[in-house]
Scaffold this motif. Sequence first.
Motif, PDB file in Angstrom:
ATOM      1  N   TYR A  39      15.747 -14.531  43.467  1.00  0.00           N
ATOM      2  CA  TYR A  39      14.610 -15.095  42.697  1.00  0.00           C
ATOM      3  C   TYR A  39      14.443 -13.642  41.585  1.00  0.00           C
ATOM      4  N   LYS A  40      13.695 -14.209  40.665  1.00  0.00           N
ATOM      5  CA  LYS A  40      13.224 -13.348  39.497  1.00  0.00           C
ATOM      6  C   LYS A  40      12.005 -13.309  39.686  1.00  0.00           C
ATOM      7  N   GLY A  41      11.525 -12.188  40.458  1.00  0.00           N
ATOM      8  CA  GLY A  41      10.047 -11.962  40.867  1.00  0.00           C
ATOM      9  C   GLY A  41       9.151 -11.070  39.893  1.00  0.00           C
ATOM     10  N   ARG A  42       7.938 -11.214  40.161  1.00  0.00           N
ATOM     11  CA  ARG A  42       6.942 -10.353  39.305  1.00  0.00           C
ATOM     12  C   ARG A  42       6.160  -9.449  40.468  1.00  0.00           C
ATOM     13  N   ILE A  43       6.119  -8.085  40.142  1.00  0.00           N
ATOM     14  CA  ILE A  43       5.415  -7.395  40.961  1.00  0.00           C
ATOM     15  C   ILE A  43       3.861  -7.425  40.825  1.00  0.00           C
ATOM     16  N   GLU A  44       3.360  -8.142  41.957  1.00  0.00           N
ATOM     17  CA  GLU A  44       1.747  -8.300  41.855  1.00  0.00           C
ATOM     18  C   GLU A  44       0.928  -6.995  42.377  1.00  0.00           C
ATOM     19  N   SER A  45       1.413  -6.297  43.448  1.00  0.00           N
ATOM     20  CA  SER A  45       0.510  -4.802  43.829  1.00  0.00           C
ATOM     21  C   SER A  45       1.930  -4.124  44.581  1.00  0.00           C
ATOM     22  N   ILE A  46       1.456  -2.658  44.303  1.00  0.00           N
ATOM     23  CA  ILE A  46       2.319  -1.782  44.992  1.00  0.00           C
ATOM     24  C   ILE A  46       1.402  -0.931  45.899  1.00  0.00           C
ATOM     25  N   VAL A  47       1.666  -1.082  47.291  1.00  0.00           N
ATOM     26  CA  VAL A  47       0.852  -0.408  48.162  1.00  0.00           C
ATOM     27  C   VAL A  47       1.604   0.805  48.712  1.00  0.00           C
ATOM     28  N   PRO A  48       1.295   1.993  48.598  1.00  0.00           N
ATOM     29  CA  PRO A  48       1.938   3.129  49.107  1.00  0.00           C
ATOM     30  C   PRO A  48       1.538   3.361  50.549  1.00  0.00           C
ATOM     31  N   GLY A  49       0.356   2.934  50.858  1.00  0.00           N
ATOM     32  CA  GLY A  49      -0.083   3.265  52.340  1.00  0.00           C
ATOM     33  C   GLY A  49       1.122   2.449  53.239  1.00  0.00           C
ATOM     34  N   LEU A  50       1.388   1.035  52.833  1.00  0.00           N
ATOM     35  CA  LEU A  50       2.278   0.538  53.572  1.00  0.00           C
ATOM     36  C   LEU A  50       3.709   0.394  53.234  1.00  0.00           C
ATOM     37  N   ARG A  51       3.863   1.572  52.342  1.00  0.00           N
ATOM     38  CA  ARG A  51       5.374   1.560  51.498  1.00  0.00           C
ATOM     39  C   ARG A  51       5.999   0.361  51.417  1.00  0.00           C
ATOM     40  N   ALA A  52       5.277  -0.531  50.531  1.00  0.00           N
ATOM     41  CA  ALA A  52       5.731  -1.724  50.218  1.00  0.00           C
ATOM     42  C   ALA A  52       5.095  -2.416  48.914  1.00  0.00           C
ATOM     43  N   LEU A  53       5.796  -3.161  48.168  1.00  0.00           N
ATOM     44  CA  LEU A  53       5.491  -3.915  46.983  1.00  0.00           C
ATOM     45  C   LEU A  53       5.419  -5.506  47.483  1.00  0.00           C
TER      46      LEU A  53
END
Length: 577
Positions: free
Chosen positions: A42-56
Motif C-alpha cells: 500500500y501507499k499509505g499516509r502517516i496519521e500519527s507518530i507515537v514515540p511512547g509506543l515506538r510506532a507509527l
Amino acid sequence: MFKQVLINFEETDIRVAMLEDGNLAELFVEDMRARSSIGNIYKGRIESIVPGLRALFINIGLEKNAFLHFNDVLPELELPQRGRPERETQRQAKARMKDAAASEEESLDEDDYLEPLLGEGDAEGEKAERPPRSAHQPDRKARRLRVGDEILVQVIKEKISEKGARVTTFLTMPGRFLVYMPFSENSGGVSRRIEDVNERKRLRQILREINEEVGPVIIRTAGLEQDMDEIRDDARQLATSWDQIMKRAARMRAPACVHNDHEILRRLVRDNFNDEIDEILIDSKSAMRELITACQEMVPSLPPRIHYYDSPINIFDTFEVEKQFQKALKRKVWLRSGGAIIIDETEAMTAIDVNSGKFVGDEDQESVILKTNMEACRAIARQLRLRDLGGLVVIDFIDMGSREHELQVLREFKKVLRADRAKFSISDFSNFGLIEMTRKRVRKSLLHSLYRPCPYCDGSSRILNEPQLWKQLKYDLMAELEQTPGVERVEIMVHSQFKGYLQENVLDALGVIAGRYQVGIQIVGCNDLHHEAIKIVKHLKSDAKPGSGPAAAGNDESAGRSKKRLESTPMAHNNAS
C-alpha cells in the motif's frame, strides 16, 4: 501417502481442502467479499507518530489505521528521538531486514527457514560481499518522517479483533523459486532446508549472477535442483512486477493499494502446490483453465493431474470433508483409543487439555497414559494445522511418572510438528507437567473464519442459572416498587423456562413481596425472550398521588392480611406450554 487437493468454488467464497490418505490435513477458506490483505503493498499516509509506543499509525485505506513499529522502518527513514534513541542501530536494522525476508520464506514453504549467506559471510567462510545495485532497485534517499508523509508499506499481519493490520517498510515479493527484496542491502540467501553442500554452492553462484541483474533475492526450497534459466526467469518476472508497482505508486495518491497479492489460484499454486500432489479436483471449468495455466508456468508436472469435478453433489460432501472439519472443529476432539483433547481458544492463548476418557486398556496405568499422550501428540499437531492456531499454546498432557516417558512424548510431538509450514518454538515439560509452544499465525484461525460468536451468550458459552436470575429479579423488583409509589399491579415478563422455575420454587417469596408492597404480581412467560431477560411492567392505581410511599410493613400480621394472590395470565400459560 496419497495427497489430494479439492477446490470448491461458491458464490461467496473459495474453499481448498488438502487431504492425506483421505484425511483432512488443511483447509483454506477465502471470503470473496473480504479478501485477505497479507502481502499486499500500500501507499499509505502517516496519521500519527507515537514515540511512547515506538510506532507509527498509517492510513492505508482499510477500516483501521495500520500499525508500523519503529523496528519495521528502513534505516534511512529517520524517526523522532525521545530520551534514549528510539530506533535500532544500522546493524540491527539490517538484521531486521533478514528477519523480514525469513518470515516471508517461512510463510511460503513447508519447514523452510532462511539462512542469509551473503552480506555477512556464509557457513563455508566465503568473503562478505555487497551486491551491485540493480536498475530495478529504487533509489533510497534519507528523509525524516513526519505526519502527513506518504510511504510504501506491506501488510505482514492481518487485522485481528480491534487491532489494525501490522505493516513493514521492508518490502518483499515472493515468486515460485525466489523471494525478491528490493530494499535489501544484502545479497540474499538460500533456504536452510537445502542441505546438500554441492547444491548450495551451485545456488550461491546462481544467486550472485541474479544479484547483478535484478538485485537481492532469496532462493526458496522450491528452487532445489532448478536450472539457471528457470530461476533467472522467475527473478526477471519479479523484477518486472516490481517496476510496475513503482510506476503505480508514483501516479497514485495515498491511501491506495499498489499491489494485490491475492489472486487466489496463482497464490495457491505458488505457495502450496508441489510435485508431491497426486490429484487435484476442481468444480469450476473457468477456474480450472486458470489453474492449469498457473500450473504450466510454475509446476509443469501438475496439469495432467488436474481434473474437473462434474457432479450435482458438492465435492466436499462426496469426500466427506464437511463432516471431517465440522467434527474436527468441536471443542472436544475424540481420539481413536477413547481419549480426548479439549481445545479452548482465548484472547491471550490457546489451552489444550488431554484426557484419558474411556481409554483404560489391558496394560498398567503408566502404559495407558503414555499411549494416550502419544496419540494426542498426533491429534494436536493436526489440529494446529487444521485450525491454524497461533500465538501461545499451552498443552496439559496427562501426568506421567517417568521422565523417559516425558522425553518420548516430547520427541514424538516435535516429530509430528515437522509437517507444519508455520514457524514454531516448543518448550520442555514444565514443573507442572505442561508444554508451552508458540506458533506463528498471520491470519485468523479457521474457527474465527467459519464461525461467529453466539448472539445468545455473546460468545461466553454460558448463561446465568435460575437461582442467580431469581436474586436479580427479586432485588430489581423491590427497587422498582420502592422508587415508584401507587403501584397496583406488576407484570414480570421472563423466559418460559424461568417462569416454570419461579412457579415451582419461589411463589412464597414473591407472595411476601406482594404483601409488603400491596401489589398484585403476574408472571408472564415468553419463549421469544432471552433466558436472562427480565422485564418489569408497573401498572399504577387510578388514584395514586405523587409522593405517596409504599405500604408500611410494620408487622407481619398486617402484611399477611394485605397479601395478594399471585396470578398467571392465560397468555403466560400458552407461552409456557
